[in-house]
Design a protein around this motif. Structure first.
Motif, PDB file in Angstrom:
ATOM      1  N   ILE A 133      -2.366   7.950   4.013  1.00 24.13           N
ATOM      2  CA  ILE A 133      -2.802   7.665   2.639  1.00 24.13           C
ATOM      3  C   ILE A 133      -4.308   7.462   2.606  1.00 24.13           C
ATOM      4  O   ILE A 133      -5.010   8.002   1.741  1.00 24.13           O
ATOM      5  CB  ILE A 133      -2.082   6.419   2.077  1.00 24.13           C
ATOM      6  N   SER A 134      -4.832   6.712   3.567  1.00 25.18           N
ATOM      7  CA  SER A 134      -6.268   6.447   3.625  1.00 25.18           C
ATOM      8  C   SER A 134      -7.065   7.738   3.812  1.00 25.18           C
ATOM      9  O   SER A 134      -8.114   7.926   3.199  1.00 25.18           O
ATOM     10  CB  SER A 134      -6.583   5.469   4.754  1.00 25.18           C
ATOM     11  N   ALA A 135      -6.559   8.631   4.651  1.00 25.41           N
ATOM     12  CA  ALA A 135      -7.248   9.908   4.879  1.00 25.41           C
ATOM     13  C   ALA A 135      -7.294  10.738   3.603  1.00 25.41           C
ATOM     14  O   ALA A 135      -8.322  11.344   3.282  1.00 25.41           O
ATOM     15  CB  ALA A 135      -6.542  10.682   5.992  1.00 25.41           C
ATOM     16  N   VAL A 136      -6.207  10.760   2.859  1.00 22.78           N
ATOM     17  CA  VAL A 136      -6.178  11.491   1.592  1.00 22.78           C
ATOM     18  C   VAL A 136      -7.183  10.883   0.621  1.00 22.78           C
ATOM     19  O   VAL A 136      -7.947  11.596  -0.035  1.00 22.78           O
ATOM     20  CB  VAL A 136      -4.754  11.491   0.982  1.00 22.78           C
ATOM     21  N   ASN A 137      -7.202   9.561   0.531  1.00 24.93           N
ATOM     22  CA  ASN A 137      -8.141   8.887  -0.372  1.00 24.93           C
ATOM     23  C   ASN A 137      -9.592   9.154   0.016  1.00 24.93           C
ATOM     24  O   ASN A 137     -10.435   9.385  -0.853  1.00 24.93           O
ATOM     25  CB  ASN A 137      -7.881   7.377  -0.401  1.00 24.93           C
ATOM     26  N   ARG A 138      -9.884   9.138   1.314  1.00 30.40           N
ATOM     27  CA  ARG A 138     -11.249   9.446   1.769  1.00 30.40           C
ATOM     28  C   ARG A 138     -11.623  10.876   1.396  1.00 30.40           C
ATOM     29  O   ARG A 138     -12.720  11.138   0.932  1.00 30.40           O
ATOM     30  CB  ARG A 138     -11.373   9.238   3.277  1.00 30.40           C
ATOM     31  N   GLY A 139     -10.700  11.803   1.586  1.00 32.16           N
ATOM     32  CA  GLY A 139     -10.959  13.200   1.255  1.00 32.16           C
ATOM     33  C   GLY A 139     -11.224  13.386  -0.227  1.00 32.16           C
ATOM     34  O   GLY A 139     -12.108  14.138  -0.621  1.00 32.16           O
ATOM     35  N   GLN A 140     -10.486  12.696  -1.060  1.00 30.04           N
ATOM     36  CA  GLN A 140     -10.696  12.799  -2.502  1.00 30.04           C
ATOM     37  C   GLN A 140     -12.034  12.192  -2.895  1.00 30.04           C
ATOM     38  O   GLN A 140     -12.731  12.721  -3.753  1.00 30.04           O
ATOM     39  CB  GLN A 140      -9.559  12.107  -3.252  1.00 30.04           C
ATOM     40  N   SER A 141     -12.400  11.092  -2.273  1.00 32.90           N
ATOM     41  CA  SER A 141     -13.680  10.455  -2.575  1.00 32.90           C
ATOM     42  C   SER A 141     -14.838  11.363  -2.180  1.00 32.90           C
ATOM     43  O   SER A 141     -15.809  11.501  -2.918  1.00 32.90           O
ATOM     44  CB  SER A 141     -13.815   9.126  -1.829  1.00 32.90           C
ATOM     45  N   LEU A 142     -14.730  11.975  -1.024  1.00 34.69           N
ATOM     46  CA  LEU A 142     -15.802  12.849  -0.550  1.00 34.69           C
ATOM     47  C   LEU A 142     -15.929  14.092  -1.416  1.00 34.69           C
ATOM     48  O   LEU A 142     -17.029  14.555  -1.688  1.00 34.69           O
ATOM     49  CB  LEU A 142     -15.570  13.239   0.913  1.00 34.69           C
ATOM     50  N   SER A 143     -14.804  14.619  -1.862  1.00 28.91           N
ATOM     51  CA  SER A 143     -14.856  15.825  -2.679  1.00 28.91           C
ATOM     52  C   SER A 143     -15.368  15.528  -4.089  1.00 28.91           C
ATOM     53  O   SER A 143     -15.805  16.429  -4.789  1.00 28.91           O
ATOM     54  CB  SER A 143     -13.489  16.496  -2.744  1.00 28.91           C
ATOM     55  N   PHE A 150       0.837  -1.197   0.000  1.00 26.01           N
ATOM     56  CA  PHE A 150       0.000   0.000   0.000  1.00 26.01           C
ATOM     57  C   PHE A 150       0.875   1.250   0.000  1.00 26.01           C
ATOM     58  O   PHE A 150       0.687   2.165  -0.802  1.00 26.01           O
ATOM     59  CB  PHE A 150      -0.901  -0.062   1.238  1.00 26.01           C
ATOM     60  N   ILE A 151       1.846   1.288   0.884  1.00 31.60           N
ATOM     61  CA  ILE A 151       2.750   2.446   0.986  1.00 31.60           C
ATOM     62  C   ILE A 151       3.636   2.544  -0.259  1.00 31.60           C
ATOM     63  O   ILE A 151       3.783   3.625  -0.831  1.00 31.60           O
ATOM     64  CB  ILE A 151       3.625   2.333   2.250  1.00 31.60           C
ATOM     65  N   ALA A 152       4.209   1.429  -0.667  1.00 34.31           N
ATOM     66  CA  ALA A 152       5.098   1.429  -1.836  1.00 34.31           C
ATOM     67  C   ALA A 152       4.362   1.907  -3.076  1.00 34.31           C
ATOM     68  O   ALA A 152       4.910   2.666  -3.878  1.00 34.31           O
ATOM     69  CB  ALA A 152       5.681   0.032  -2.057  1.00 34.31           C
ATOM     70  N   TYR A 153       3.122   1.488  -3.242  1.00 35.32           N
ATOM     71  CA  TYR A 153       2.336   1.879  -4.411  1.00 35.32           C
ATOM     72  C   TYR A 153       2.104   3.388  -4.448  1.00 35.32           C
ATOM     73  O   TYR A 153       2.319   4.036  -5.468  1.00 35.32           O
ATOM     74  CB  TYR A 153       0.999   1.144  -4.397  1.00 35.32           C
ATOM     75  N   TYR A 154       1.665   3.959  -3.340  1.00 32.69           N
ATOM     76  CA  TYR A 154       1.308   5.376  -3.332  1.00 32.69           C
ATOM     77  C   TYR A 154       2.505   6.313  -3.293  1.00 32.69           C
ATOM     78  O   TYR A 154       2.454   7.409  -3.828  1.00 32.69           O
ATOM     79  CB  TYR A 154       0.366   5.685  -2.164  1.00 32.69           C
ATOM     80  N   TYR A 155       3.594   5.893  -2.647  1.00 31.04           N
ATOM     81  CA  TYR A 155       4.757   6.774  -2.527  1.00 31.04           C
ATOM     82  C   TYR A 155       5.906   6.370  -3.438  1.00 31.04           C
ATOM     83  O   TYR A 155       6.930   7.051  -3.471  1.00 31.04           O
ATOM     84  CB  TYR A 155       5.227   6.835  -1.076  1.00 31.04           C
ATOM     85  N   HIS A 156       5.769   5.249  -4.135  1.00 33.43           N
ATOM     86  CA  HIS A 156       6.817   4.772  -5.036  1.00 33.43           C
ATOM     87  C   HIS A 156       8.122   4.546  -4.285  1.00 33.43           C
ATOM     88  O   HIS A 156       9.200   4.867  -4.778  1.00 33.43           O
ATOM     89  CB  HIS A 156       7.017   5.729  -6.216  1.00 33.43           C
ATOM     90  N   TRP A 157       7.986   4.006  -3.065  1.00 33.24           N
ATOM     91  CA  TRP A 157       9.157   3.670  -2.262  1.00 33.24           C
ATOM     92  C   TRP A 157       9.516   2.219  -2.508  1.00 33.24           C
ATOM     93  O   TRP A 157       8.662   1.376  -2.764  1.00 33.24           O
ATOM     94  CB  TRP A 157       8.882   3.878  -0.778  1.00 33.24           C
ATOM     95  N   SER A 158      10.793   1.912  -2.389  1.00 33.31           N
ATOM     96  CA  SER A 158      11.257   0.531  -2.553  1.00 33.31           C
ATOM     97  C   SER A 158      10.900  -0.289  -1.310  1.00 33.31           C
ATOM     98  O   SER A 158      10.579   0.256  -0.244  1.00 33.31           O
ATOM     99  CB  SER A 158      12.774   0.510  -2.746  1.00 33.31           C
TER     100      SER A 158
END
Length: 52
Positions: A30-40, A3-11
């Motif tokens: 990450i989850s909070a950002v996704n919830r905010g985008q969904s709500l908006s 989940f973290i690697a996907y969103y931040y492109h970390w190894s």
């Protein structure tokens, strides 16, 4: 980890260098950002409304 690697492109090494609590915090962020985008974008859809 994925989940973290996907969103931040970390190894895998970068993510594994984080402590467990820190990885949980990043997942929460990450989850909070996704919830905010969904709500908006109107409202969150129920899983029953998803089109697969």
């Amino acid at each position: 980890m994925s989940f973290i690697a996907y969103y931040y492109h970390w190894s895998q090494e970068e993510v594994m260098a984080l402590g467990h609590a820190e990885r949980r915090r990043w997942c929460d962020e990450i989850s909070a950002v996704n919830r905010g985008q969904s709500l908006s974008a109107n409202r969150e859809k129920s899983i029953l409304e998803w089109k697969l």
